[in-house]
Motif scaffolding. Sequence first.
Motif, mmCIF file in Angstrom:
data_model
loop_
_atom_site.group_PDB
_atom_site.id
_atom_site.type_symbol
_atom_site.label_atom_id
_atom_site.label_comp_id
_atom_site.label_asym_id
_atom_site.label_seq_id
_atom_site.Cartn_x
_atom_site.Cartn_y
_atom_site.Cartn_z
ATOM 1 N N SER A 1 0.850 -1.190 0.000
ATOM 2 C CA SER A 1 0.000 0.000 0.000
ATOM 3 C C SER A 1 0.881 1.234 0.000
ATOM 4 C CB SER A 1 -0.931 0.012 1.213
ATOM 5 O OG SER A 1 -0.178 0.128 2.409
ATOM 6 N N GLY A 2 0.345 2.266 -0.590
ATOM 7 C CA GLY A 2 1.040 3.542 -0.631
ATOM 8 C C GLY A 2 0.116 4.597 -1.197
ATOM 9 N N GLY A 3 0.053 5.738 -0.536
ATOM 10 C CA GLY A 3 -0.860 6.777 -0.987
ATOM 11 C C GLY A 3 -2.293 6.301 -0.892
ATOM 12 N N ASP A 4 -3.029 6.436 -1.992
ATOM 13 C CA ASP A 4 -4.431 6.015 -2.025
ATOM 14 C C ASP A 4 -4.607 4.598 -2.566
ATOM 15 O OD1 ASP A 4 -5.156 8.478 -1.062
ATOM 16 O OD2 ASP A 4 -5.465 9.338 -3.054
ATOM 17 N N THR A 5 -3.512 3.919 -2.871
ATOM 18 C CA THR A 5 -3.587 2.603 -3.488
ATOM 19 C C THR A 5 -3.210 1.526 -2.483
ATOM 20 O OG1 THR A 5 -2.931 3.564 -5.593
ATOM 21 C CG2 THR A 5 -2.756 1.186 -5.398
ATOM 22 N N GLU A 6 -4.028 0.459 -2.457
ATOM 23 C CA GLU A 6 -3.728 -0.666 -1.578
ATOM 24 C C GLU A 6 -4.130 -1.956 -2.276
ATOM 25 O OE1 GLU A 6 -4.195 -0.932 2.898
ATOM 26 O OE2 GLU A 6 -6.014 -1.944 2.193
ATOM 27 N N THR A 7 -3.191 -2.871 -2.352
ATOM 28 C CA THR A 7 -3.464 -4.190 -2.901
ATOM 29 C C THR A 7 -2.955 -5.202 -1.879
ATOM 30 O OG1 THR A 7 -3.128 -3.340 -5.130
ATOM 31 C CG2 THR A 7 -3.139 -5.724 -4.871
ATOM 32 N N VAL A 8 -3.853 -5.665 -1.038
ATOM 33 C CA VAL A 8 -3.488 -6.560 0.051
ATOM 34 C C VAL A 8 -4.514 -7.683 0.120
ATOM 35 C CG1 VAL A 8 -3.090 -6.719 2.538
ATOM 36 C CG2 VAL A 8 -2.480 -4.638 1.337
ATOM 37 N N VAL A 9 -4.036 -8.915 0.265
ATOM 38 C CA VAL A 9 -4.930 -10.061 0.400
ATOM 39 C C VAL A 9 -4.543 -10.882 1.626
ATOM 40 C CG1 VAL A 9 -5.469 -10.244 -2.059
ATOM 41 C CG2 VAL A 9 -3.503 -11.455 -1.148
ATOM 42 N N GLU A 10 -5.545 -11.504 2.241
ATOM 43 C CA GLU A 10 -5.290 -12.435 3.330
ATOM 44 C C GLU A 10 -4.746 -13.710 2.702
ATOM 45 O OE1 GLU A 10 -8.791 -13.074 5.669
ATOM 46 O OE2 GLU A 10 -9.075 -10.936 6.001
ATOM 47 N N THR A 11 -3.640 -14.223 3.242
ATOM 48 C CA THR A 11 -2.973 -15.367 2.640
ATOM 49 C C THR A 11 -2.607 -16.402 3.687
ATOM 50 O OG1 THR A 11 -2.021 -13.913 0.963
ATOM 51 C CG2 THR A 11 -0.990 -16.052 1.225
#
Length: 105
Positions: A27-37
């Motif tokens: 994540s950074g700024g307004d962007t977040e790409t995170v998944v539970e793994t």
Amino acid sequence: MARTATLVLLLCVLSGTLAIRCYVGGSGGDTETVVETDCSTIPLYATATECSTTTVNGVSGYLCGGCLVDNDSCTDCSTDLCNKSGASGLPVLMALLPAVMMLLM
């Protein structure tokens, strides 16, 4: 035969309890790409017992496994889904809601 089945069942239960779940992504700024793994599904981290978060210049990376370098930009933890601040409190709320309702009745 019964001993073999018992041993297989025991190993399945133990492997399920040893696996850790982490947030993976960035994540950074307004962007977040995170998944539970489930880290046990990633061959390189199948035996991981920690999750880590590294933040540099406002950009955060979330990974299975502990910090590779011991410095202030990386933190690690050893409970499921512990490596993302601001994680949704919805699961905790949903778990507590029935208890609160029973107290109010």
